[in-house]
Motif scaffolding. Structure first.
Motif, PDB file in Angstrom:
ATOM      1  N   LYS A   1       0.868  -1.083  -0.153  1.00 34.00           N
ATOM      2  CA  LYS A   1      -0.130   0.033  -0.191  1.00 34.00           C
ATOM      3  C   LYS A   1       0.652   1.422  -0.011  1.00 34.00           C
ATOM      4  N   ILE A   2       2.301   1.407   0.484  1.00 27.61           N
ATOM      5  CA  ILE A   2       2.712   2.290   0.577  1.00 27.61           C
ATOM      6  C   ILE A   2       3.041   2.334   0.047  1.00 27.61           C
ATOM      7  N   ILE A   3       3.785   1.387  -1.038  1.00 26.42           N
ATOM      8  CA  ILE A   3       4.826   1.367  -2.550  1.00 26.42           C
ATOM      9  C   ILE A   3       4.204   1.823  -3.551  1.00 26.42           C
ATOM     10  N   ASP A   4       2.333   1.466  -3.295  1.00 27.13           N
ATOM     11  CA  ASP A   4       1.403   2.294  -4.292  1.00 27.13           C
ATOM     12  C   ASP A   4       0.896   3.577  -3.958  1.00 27.13           C
ATOM     13  N   ILE A   5       0.883   3.695  -2.833  1.00 27.81           N
ATOM     14  CA  ILE A   5       1.176   6.107  -2.678  1.00 27.81           C
ATOM     15  C   ILE A   5       1.908   6.678  -3.096  1.00 27.81           C
ATOM     16  N   LEU A   6       3.038   6.124  -2.921  1.00 25.18           N
ATOM     17  CA  LEU A   6       4.666   7.038  -3.508  1.00 25.18           C
ATOM     18  C   LEU A   6       4.673   6.193  -4.805  1.00 25.18           C
ATOM     19  N   PHE A   7       4.438   5.210  -5.538  1.00 24.75           N
ATOM     20  CA  PHE A   7       4.207   5.498  -6.919  1.00 24.75           C
ATOM     21  C   PHE A   7       3.514   6.301  -7.785  1.00 24.75           C
ATOM     22  N   MET A   8       2.226   6.482  -7.233  1.00 25.73           N
ATOM     23  CA  MET A   8       1.336   7.171  -7.973  1.00 25.73           C
ATOM     24  C   MET A   8       1.729   8.785  -7.325  1.00 25.73           C
ATOM     25  N   SER A   9       2.678   8.761  -6.253  1.00 29.75           N
ATOM     26  CA  SER A   9       2.653  10.535  -5.777  1.00 29.75           C
ATOM     27  C   SER A   9       3.785  11.505  -7.129  1.00 29.75           C
ATOM     28  N   VAL A  10       4.367  10.213  -6.951  1.00 28.96           N
ATOM     29  CA  VAL A  10       5.617  10.431  -8.033  1.00 28.96           C
ATOM     30  C   VAL A  10       4.990  10.821  -9.144  1.00 28.96           C
ATOM     31  N   ILE A  11       3.886   9.937  -9.812  1.00 24.63           N
ATOM     32  CA  ILE A  11       3.565   9.957 -11.370  1.00 24.63           C
ATOM     33  C   ILE A  11       2.919  11.369 -11.604  1.00 24.63           C
ATOM     34  N   THR A  12       1.822  11.459 -10.028  1.00 17.77           N
ATOM     35  CA  THR A  12       1.602  12.911 -10.577  1.00 17.77           C
ATOM     36  C   THR A  12       2.028  14.248 -10.380  1.00 17.77           C
ATOM     37  N   ALA A  13       3.511  14.132 -10.040  1.00 16.51           N
ATOM     38  CA  ALA A  13       3.846  15.324  -9.485  1.00 16.51           C
ATOM     39  C   ALA A  13       5.097  15.268 -10.798  1.00 16.51           C
TER      40      ALA A  13
ATOM     41  N   ILE B   1      -8.910  12.840  -7.894  1.00 14.59           N
ATOM     42  CA  ILE B   1     -10.823  11.812  -7.404  1.00 14.59           C
ATOM     43  C   ILE B   1      -9.933   9.700  -7.307  1.00 14.59           C
ATOM     44  N   TYR B   2      -9.290   9.256  -7.868  1.00 10.09           N
ATOM     45  CA  TYR B   2     -10.046   7.880  -7.024  1.00 10.09           C
ATOM     46  C   TYR B   2      -9.368   7.996  -6.389  1.00 10.09           C
ATOM     47  N   TYR B   3      -8.054   8.424  -6.145  1.00  9.80           N
ATOM     48  CA  TYR B   3      -7.480   8.211  -4.915  1.00  9.80           C
ATOM     49  C   TYR B   3      -8.196   8.498  -3.924  1.00  9.80           C
ATOM     50  N   ALA B   4      -9.083  10.208  -3.796  1.00 11.22           N
ATOM     51  CA  ALA B   4     -10.388  10.178  -2.471  1.00 11.22           C
ATOM     52  C   ALA B   4     -10.595   8.668  -2.811  1.00 11.22           C
TER      53      ALA B   4
ATOM     54  N   ARG C   1      -9.129   5.173  -0.983  1.00  9.86           N
ATOM     55  CA  ARG C   1      -7.945   5.728   0.072  1.00  9.86           C
ATOM     56  C   ARG C   1      -8.449   5.637   1.280  1.00  9.86           C
ATOM     57  N   LYS C   2      -8.626   5.839   1.960  1.00  9.62           N
ATOM     58  CA  LYS C   2      -8.648   5.971   3.701  1.00  9.62           C
ATOM     59  C   LYS C   2      -8.040   7.360   3.623  1.00  9.62           C
ATOM     60  N   LYS C   3      -8.189   8.669   4.463  1.00 10.59           N
ATOM     61  CA  LYS C   3      -8.525   9.545   4.450  1.00 10.59           C
ATOM     62  C   LYS C   3      -6.488  10.028   4.898  1.00 10.59           C
ATOM     63  N   ILE C   4      -6.156   9.333   6.277  1.00  9.43           N
ATOM     64  CA  ILE C   4      -5.082   9.283   6.340  1.00  9.43           C
ATOM     65  C   ILE C   4      -4.037   8.934   5.229  1.00  9.43           C
ATOM     66  N   GLU C   5      -3.890   7.960   4.309  1.00  9.98           N
ATOM     67  CA  GLU C   5      -3.453   7.726   3.312  1.00  9.98           C
ATOM     68  C   GLU C   5      -4.035   8.246   2.359  1.00  9.98           C
ATOM     69  N   TYR C   6      -4.812   9.801   2.099  1.00 12.12           N
ATOM     70  CA  TYR C   6      -4.816  10.352   1.221  1.00 12.12           C
ATOM     71  C   TYR C   6      -4.107  11.612   1.308  1.00 12.12           C
ATOM     72  N   LEU C   7      -4.374  11.502   2.700  1.00 13.82           N
ATOM     73  CA  LEU C   7      -3.318  12.654   2.812  1.00 13.82           C
ATOM     74  C   LEU C   7      -2.369  12.856   3.025  1.00 13.82           C
ATOM     75  N   LEU C   8      -1.268  11.357   3.198  1.00 13.08           N
ATOM     76  CA  LEU C   8      -0.066  10.899   2.712  1.00 13.08           C
ATOM     77  C   LEU C   8       0.636  11.062   1.651  1.00 13.08           C
ATOM     78  N   PHE C   9      -1.041  10.816   0.785  1.00 19.55           N
ATOM     79  CA  PHE C   9      -0.053  11.204  -1.700  1.00 19.55           C
ATOM     80  C   PHE C   9      -0.247  12.433  -1.647  1.00 19.55           C
ATOM     81  N   LEU C  10      -1.213  13.274  -1.202  1.00 20.16           N
ATOM     82  CA  LEU C  10      -1.076  14.497  -1.320  1.00 20.16           C
ATOM     83  C   LEU C  10       0.231  15.703  -0.515  1.00 20.16           C
TER      84      LEU C  10
END
Length: 301
Positions: free
Chosen positions: A8-20, A41-44, A47-56
């Motif tokens: 889950k952490i790797i997925d969030i990190l990967f999508m954060s890099v792609i978005t950036a 929107i998809y991640y919102a 994902r849970k709130k804490i995970e989405y905040l980490l993503f942002l």
């Protein structure tokens, strides 16, 4: 359990890099910006709130490492605003037509306000399009069709027409974002359906007539009070044109899908390839035909 959290952490990190990266590529190609709200929107939704905040937070850090703080805040802020608009429309489960219309109107208002407030005086059409404008004026003058227009007149009209282009782009962006977001969310969450197919989105005759009457009324009022009636008139005509062209394209998608004659489809594709510069006229005529003939309704009957 640990493995699941790590994935889950790797997925969030990967999508954060792609978005950036999409934010950074947007400086060269604006089209990449169109994908960003769909991802957010998809991640919102999934994902849970804490995970989405980490993503942002990760997106913020990645962009801030390259850009200034005020630019980073503006980029994240505008993206979150757009994400919130679409997320509310999707979560309320409005029908696709209403969601598309509301999103298009909101984005159109925002983009037009930003244009007039910040960008109108900064856009130099003469520098970017001077060669095209000069050729256009010269050719039309030879044909005695542009005798009363100067280069300055054309530049002024092009600037006046920008709001209608912003409305068109807002509509296309809303359509693109809603379709990708809803289709992605529906694969993960129950209770959400795919966005309707493009060929099923079209103008109804009564809606179009009401729309024309509203535009005429607004024009007459603006003309009466002498308040930018010419600006409104030019953009109203272009909006009607864009609406009919898009309706024609939707009709072509429906017709080509339901037509049993492959030869007709092939001939039309050849027509597109050979006369690519004039294809909007073909779609315009098809849009007008479909508006009054209502081919979809008749084909179902």
């Amino acid at each position: 359990m640990k493995e699941f959290r790590l994935r889950k952490i790797i997925d969030i990190l990967f999508m954060s890099v792609i978005t950036a990266l999409l934010f950074l590529i947007g400086r060269v190609s604006v089209l990449s910006y169109a994908l960003i709200p769909s991802i957010m929107i998809y991640y919102a939704f999934i994902r849970k709130k804490i995970e989405y905040l980490l993503f942002l937070f990760l997106i913020f850090i990645l962009i801030f490492s390259i850009d200034e703080l005020n630019i980073t805040i503006k980029i994240i802020g505008i993206s979150l605003l757009i994400t919130m608009i679409f997320a509310i429309l999707i979560r309320t489960k409005l029908n696709d037509n209403k969601a598309l219309i509301i999103a298009s109107i909101i984005l159109s208002i925002i983009s037009i306000i930003l244009y007039f407030k910040f960008f109108m005086n900064e856009i130099n059409i003469e520098e970017q399009m001077s060669v095209n404008i000069e050729n256009f004026t010269y050719e039309m003058t030879i044909n005695n069709e542009l005798v009363d227009f100067t280069k300055e007149d054309i530049i002024r009209i092009l600037k006046m027409a920008i709001p209608s282009v912003l409305i068109l782009l807002s509509f296309l962006f809303s359509l693109f974002t809603l379709k990708i977001s809803k289709n992605a969310i529906s694969t993960k969450l129950n209770g959400y359906k795919d966005f309707r197919k493009l060929e099923d989105i079209y103008l109804h005759k009564n809606t179009f007539i009401y729309f024309i009457l509203i535009l005429i009324t607004i024009f007459l009022v603006l003309n009466e009070i002498d308040y930018h009636a010419d600006l409104f008139g030019i953009n109203a005509i272009l909006i009607i044109y864009y609406a009919l062209v898009l309706n024609g394209f939707s009709f072509y998608l429906y017709w080509s899908k339901h037509s049993k004659t492959n030869f007709i489809r092939m001939m039309f594709l050849i027509l597109i390839l050979v006369y690519l510069t004039d294809i909007t006229i073909v779609f315009l005529l098809m849009g007008i035909f479909d508006l009054f003939y209502d081919y979809r309704k008749r084909s179902i009957e």
